[in-house]
Design a protein around this motif. Structure first.
Motif, mmCIF file in Angstrom:
data_model
loop_
_atom_site.group_PDB
_atom_site.id
_atom_site.type_symbol
_atom_site.label_atom_id
_atom_site.label_comp_id
_atom_site.label_asym_id
_atom_site.label_seq_id
_atom_site.Cartn_x
_atom_site.Cartn_y
_atom_site.Cartn_z
ATOM 1 N N UNK A 36 0.840 -1.187 0.000
ATOM 2 C CA UNK A 36 0.000 0.000 0.000
ATOM 3 C C UNK A 36 0.878 1.241 0.000
ATOM 4 N N UNK A 38 0.888 5.596 0.947
ATOM 5 C CA UNK A 38 0.277 6.681 1.700
ATOM 6 C C UNK A 38 0.900 8.011 1.294
ATOM 7 N N UNK A 40 1.410 11.953 2.629
ATOM 8 C CA UNK A 40 1.374 12.741 3.866
ATOM 9 C C UNK A 40 1.837 14.163 3.601
ATOM 10 N N UNK A 45 -2.077 13.834 8.934
ATOM 11 C CA UNK A 45 -2.020 12.378 9.006
ATOM 12 C C UNK A 45 -1.841 11.788 7.602
ATOM 13 N N UNK A 46 -1.235 10.630 7.513
ATOM 14 C CA UNK A 46 -1.127 9.961 6.203
ATOM 15 C C UNK A 46 -2.505 9.658 5.627
ATOM 16 N N UNK A 48 -4.359 7.079 2.731
ATOM 17 C CA UNK A 48 -4.201 5.898 1.882
ATOM 18 C C UNK A 48 -4.475 6.262 0.421
ATOM 19 N N UNK A 51 -3.899 0.491 -2.274
ATOM 20 C CA UNK A 51 -3.809 -0.691 -1.425
ATOM 21 C C UNK A 51 -3.809 -1.941 -2.293
ATOM 22 N N UNK A 89 4.810 7.224 1.435
ATOM 23 C CA UNK A 89 5.341 6.041 2.106
ATOM 24 C C UNK A 89 4.697 4.784 1.523
ATOM 25 N N UNK B 47 7.339 6.557 9.211
ATOM 26 C CA UNK B 47 6.278 5.886 9.945
ATOM 27 C C UNK B 47 6.746 4.534 10.472
ATOM 28 N N UNK B 96 -0.393 7.904 15.969
ATOM 29 C CA UNK B 96 -1.649 7.870 15.225
ATOM 30 C C UNK B 96 -2.411 6.584 15.539
ATOM 31 N N UNK B 116 -3.679 -2.698 5.372
ATOM 32 C CA UNK B 116 -3.524 -1.291 5.025
ATOM 33 C C UNK B 116 -4.392 -0.514 6.000
ATOM 34 N N UNK B 117 -4.140 0.780 6.120
ATOM 35 C CA UNK B 117 -4.871 1.636 7.042
ATOM 36 C C UNK B 117 -5.611 2.703 6.235
ATOM 37 N N UNK B 118 -6.941 2.634 6.244
ATOM 38 C CA UNK B 118 -7.714 3.495 5.357
ATOM 39 C C UNK B 118 -8.321 4.714 6.038
ATOM 40 N N UNK B 120 -7.510 7.421 9.391
ATOM 41 C CA UNK B 120 -6.537 7.786 10.415
ATOM 42 C C UNK B 120 -7.080 8.881 11.329
ATOM 43 N N UNK B 121 -6.620 8.865 12.583
ATOM 44 C CA UNK B 121 -6.834 9.996 13.457
ATOM 45 C C UNK B 121 -5.863 11.103 13.097
ATOM 46 N N UNK B 122 -5.990 12.239 13.756
ATOM 47 C CA UNK B 122 -5.125 13.382 13.449
ATOM 48 C C UNK B 122 -3.730 13.235 14.041
#
Lengths: 111, 130
Positions: A36, A38, A40, A45-46, A48, A51, A89, B47, B96, B116-118, B120-122
């Motif tokens: 995946x 990302x 930023x 925040x990153x 997506x 994926x 990333x 990250x 995060x 994967x992370x779709x 996110x928090x701030x």
């Protein structure tokens, strides 16, 4: 658990294309279709962008595309726009011992 | 829509335990089939995945942090939490919380089917300093 290798920087003029590589091993990038990408922006925040190697989440422009060959994955941004300037990333599933690893990050500059 | 919000102390002393909570709003942790994760980013650096948890409590941890990390879930509060013990200055980072992909349980064990992370928090900055 080693980070995936990305070039520190990449650049292109508006309208051009830029491709970022992400090199891992057969234990992560090469072994699974779980790469995946990302984006930023500074202080954010990153987000997506890609994926499972080449799938785009809803809302991500089709200017962003992903691919993989062997142990190296790639993200291509076509038709560069000013708002594409950001850090990018990659990440990959890394098997049942290491699970998940990020890349070192690439700063994309729009000239 | 679904939102995630990190909370916790912004300053932790060396050798103490860092504790953060992620509150999920706009949806239920227990009614979904997602894993939920923690990721950190030291100032000016990349990250690092810390670990992930399923609503059932099943966890995955980064092996390099596993001895110091505990991730738990409280479905009644729609929250999941991170504890990192014996912190040093190297643990200073923006932390995060994020929604990972789907998971399932079979034969008493749970597994993630999506890595994967779709969402996110701030993020929240935690500084380790005396």
């Amino acid at each position: 658990q080693s980070a995936l290798t990305q070039p520190p920087s990449a650049s292109g003029s508006p309208g051009q294309s830029v491709t970022i590589s992400c090199t891992g091993t057969s234990s992560d990038v090469g072994g699974y279709n779980y790469v995946s990408w990302y984006q930023q922006h500074p202080g954010k925040a990153p987000k997506l962008m890609i994926y499972e190697v080449s799938k785009r989440p809803s809302g991500v422009p089709d200017r962003f595309s992903g691919s993989k060959s062997g142990n190296t994955a790639s993200l291509t941004v076509s038709g560069l726009q000013a708002e594409d300037e950001a850090d990018y990333y990659c990440s990959s599933y890394a098997g049942s011992n290491n699970f998940y690893v990020f890349g070192t990050g690439t700063k994309v500059t729009v000239l | 829509q679904l939102q995630l919000q990190e909370s916790g102390p912004g300053l932790v002393k060396p050798s103490e335990t860092l504790s953060l909570t992620c509150t999920v709003s706009g949806g239920s942790i227990s009614s979904s089939s997602y894993y939920w994760g923690w990721i950190r980013q030291p100032p000016g650096k990349g990250l690092e995945w810390i670990g992930s948890i399923y609503y059932s409590g099943s966890t995955y941890y980064n092996p390099s942090l596993k001895s110091r990390v505990t991730i738990s879930v409280d479905t009644s509060k729609n929250q999941f939490s991170l504890k990192l013990s014996s912190v040093t200055a190297a643990d200073t980072a923006v932390y995060y919380c994020a929604r990972q992909g789907l998971g399932y349980c079979s034969g008493g064990s749970c597994y993630s089917t999506s890595w994967y992370f779709d969402l996110w928090g701030r993020g929240t900055l935690v500084t380790v300093s005396s």
